[in-house]
Design a protein around this motif. Structure first.
Motif, mmCIF file in Angstrom:
data_model
loop_
_atom_site.group_PDB
_atom_site.id
_atom_site.type_symbol
_atom_site.label_atom_id
_atom_site.label_comp_id
_atom_site.label_asym_id
_atom_site.label_seq_id
_atom_site.Cartn_x
_atom_site.Cartn_y
_atom_site.Cartn_z
ATOM 1 N N MET A 50 -45.413 57.422 65.321
ATOM 2 C CA MET A 50 -45.714 56.915 66.437
ATOM 3 C C MET A 50 -46.674 58.108 66.916
ATOM 4 O O MET A 50 -47.507 57.836 67.989
ATOM 5 C CB MET A 50 -44.621 57.218 67.374
ATOM 6 C CG MET A 50 -44.704 56.443 68.791
ATOM 7 S SD MET A 50 -45.053 54.876 68.413
ATOM 8 C CE MET A 50 -44.846 53.983 70.067
ATOM 9 N N GLN A 51 -46.571 59.382 66.517
ATOM 10 C CA GLN A 51 -47.540 60.495 67.251
ATOM 11 C C GLN A 51 -49.035 60.204 66.528
ATOM 12 O O GLN A 51 -49.822 60.418 67.262
ATOM 13 C CB GLN A 51 -46.951 61.810 66.506
ATOM 14 C CG GLN A 51 -45.779 62.378 67.125
ATOM 15 C CD GLN A 51 -45.962 62.968 68.506
ATOM 16 O OE1 GLN A 51 -47.247 62.700 68.925
ATOM 17 N NE2 GLN A 51 -45.157 62.900 69.082
ATOM 18 N N ARG A 52 -49.246 59.464 65.326
ATOM 19 C CA ARG A 52 -50.343 59.123 64.668
ATOM 20 C C ARG A 52 -51.010 58.220 65.545
ATOM 21 O O ARG A 52 -52.518 58.267 65.898
ATOM 22 C CB ARG A 52 -50.262 58.684 63.351
ATOM 23 C CG ARG A 52 -49.654 59.715 62.216
ATOM 24 C CD ARG A 52 -49.686 59.073 60.902
ATOM 25 N NE ARG A 52 -50.544 59.745 60.148
ATOM 26 C CZ ARG A 52 -50.990 59.236 58.909
ATOM 27 N NH1 ARG A 52 -50.081 58.408 58.508
ATOM 28 N NH2 ARG A 52 -51.830 59.920 58.056
ATOM 29 N N ILE A 53 -50.283 57.106 66.016
ATOM 30 C CA ILE A 53 -50.860 55.969 66.958
ATOM 31 C C ILE A 53 -51.209 56.707 68.359
ATOM 32 O O ILE A 53 -52.417 56.342 68.729
ATOM 33 C CB ILE A 53 -49.900 54.794 66.991
ATOM 34 C CG1 ILE A 53 -49.626 54.281 65.794
ATOM 35 C CG2 ILE A 53 -50.190 53.855 67.985
ATOM 36 C CD1 ILE A 53 -48.490 53.232 65.654
ATOM 37 N N ALA A 54 -50.582 57.517 68.693
ATOM 38 C CA ALA A 54 -50.763 58.089 70.213
ATOM 39 C C ALA A 54 -52.174 59.114 70.027
ATOM 40 O O ALA A 54 -52.936 59.078 70.881
ATOM 41 C CB ALA A 54 -49.452 58.960 70.534
ATOM 42 N N GLY A 55 -52.130 59.716 68.903
ATOM 43 C CA GLY A 55 -53.228 60.762 68.579
ATOM 44 C C GLY A 55 -54.597 59.694 68.386
ATOM 45 O O GLY A 55 -55.570 60.190 68.961
#
Length: 78
Positions: A1-6
């Motif tokens: 999820m952090q990759r998508i948010a980034g």
């Protein structure tokens, strides 16, 4: 999820850094198809829900007797 948010944060910053006309075009190219897809899906979903509830627009609605027997005025308006 952090990759998508980034990725999304980077994309937002890229769009926000564009001049107005390219920014407008990028948003337009992205939002018009998404808006049409959402409208299409909502239309299909609501059409199925109304059909299941027997409230679709193709159902024949009986005319009340009081309206059917009213005389017309000279112009033809009831």
């Amino acid at each position: 999820m952090q990759r998508i948010a980034g990725w999304w944060d980077g994309f937002e910053l890229w769009v926000a850094g564009l001049p107005f006309i390219p920014q407008f075009l990028v948003v337009l190219v992205g939002m018009v198809p998404i808006s049409f897809a959402i409208a299409f899906l909502l239309d299909r979903t609501l059409r199925m829900a109304f059909r299941v509830l027997r409230r679709d627009d193709r159902a024949e609605v009986p005319v009340p007797v009081a309206l059917a027997e009213r005389p017309t005025v000279g112009s033809g308006v009831r």
